[in-house]
Design an enzyme around this catalytic site. Structure first.
Site, PDB file in Angstrom:
ATOM      1  N   ALA A 174       0.841  -1.198   0.000  1.00 52.04           N
ATOM      2  CA  ALA A 174       0.000   0.000   0.000  1.00 52.04           C
ATOM      3  C   ALA A 174       0.875   1.248   0.000  1.00 52.04           C
ATOM      4  O   ALA A 174       2.040   1.212   0.413  1.00 52.04           O
ATOM      5  CB  ALA A 174      -0.916   0.001   1.218  1.00 52.04           C
ATOM      6  N   ASP A 175       0.288   2.332  -0.460  1.00 54.81           N
ATOM      7  CA  ASP A 175       0.964   3.622  -0.410  1.00 54.81           C
ATOM      8  C   ASP A 175      -0.105   4.708  -0.251  1.00 54.81           C
ATOM      9  O   ASP A 175      -1.114   4.682  -0.944  1.00 54.81           O
ATOM     10  CB  ASP A 175       1.765   3.878  -1.689  1.00 54.81           C
ATOM     11  CG  ASP A 175       2.677   5.081  -1.529  1.00 54.81           C
ATOM     12  OD1 ASP A 175       3.789   4.910  -1.009  1.00 54.81           O
ATOM     13  OD2 ASP A 175       2.261   6.204  -1.883  1.00 54.81           O
TER      14      ASP A 175
END
Length: 194
Positions: A75-76
């Site tokens: 994730a970012d």
């Protein structure tokens, strides 16, 4: 339990907040990370950056897949105000400047997520709007000095003092602002495992 015993989630993130959210959702996981350069094409629309980076991290972490039962979760999160991405601040000065710009404004937090197996890739972004109350210089100094938000996009964490005392409104999920849209991850995992 969502996962069968032979399924394994590998969280490709050092974020303590993502680990906390997965634990609270009752999902067993292991953390395994590689250093991945968080760069993206200059011409890319800012809204696409988090999904692009999540895919980049997941694909780099494919080396951790030991069997078809393993799932990489990467994730970012980015903070966007007026079409500009606010990344992690490099120092106190940058943190002060970012928070001064976010003061009294509504901004967007987009978290890109990528789930990757040997056979499949699911990627999506989730958007939450956050409206800050006006922040005085004293508010900003207090927060930066006491909470050291240097590992946080946009120089803040929603679950800390600033989120509790200075966020007027949220449209979307709180967990997404923390770093992972858990409800959508849960759904995506169910689709992947069905």
């Amino acid at each position: 339990m969502l996962l069968k015993e032979n399924r394994r989630i590998i969280l490709a993130s050092k974020s303590p907040r993502r680990s906390q959210l997965l634990k609270e959702a009752g999902l067993p996981f292991e953390v395994k990370t590689l250093e991945v350069e968080e760069s993206y094409p200059d011409s890319m629309p800012v809204e696409e950056v988090p999904v692009y980076l999540a895919k980049k991290k997941a694909r780099a972490s494919k080396v951790f897949l030991e069997s078809d039962n393993d799932i990489i979760l990467a994730a970012d999160s980015v903070v966007i105000l007026n079409g500009s991405i606010f990344e992690k601040p490099q120092n106190e000065e940058e943190a002060h400047a970012m928070l001064a710009e976010l003061s009294g404004q509504e901004h967007q937090v987009i978290t890109g997520v990528c789930l990757l197996t040997n056979k499949e890739e699911i990627a999506f972004g989730d958007l939450t709007k956050v409206k800050f109350a006006p922040l005085s210089k004293e508010d900003i100094h207090y927060y930066v000095s006491n909470y050291q938000p240097f590992d946080k996009a946009g120089s803040y964490a929603i679950q800390e003092w600033i989120g509790l005392c200075k966020v007027e409104k949220i449209e979307g999920t709180y967990a997404n602002v923390m770093g992972l849209p858990v409800e959508r991850v849960w759904k995506a995992l169910q689709n992947l495992l069905s």
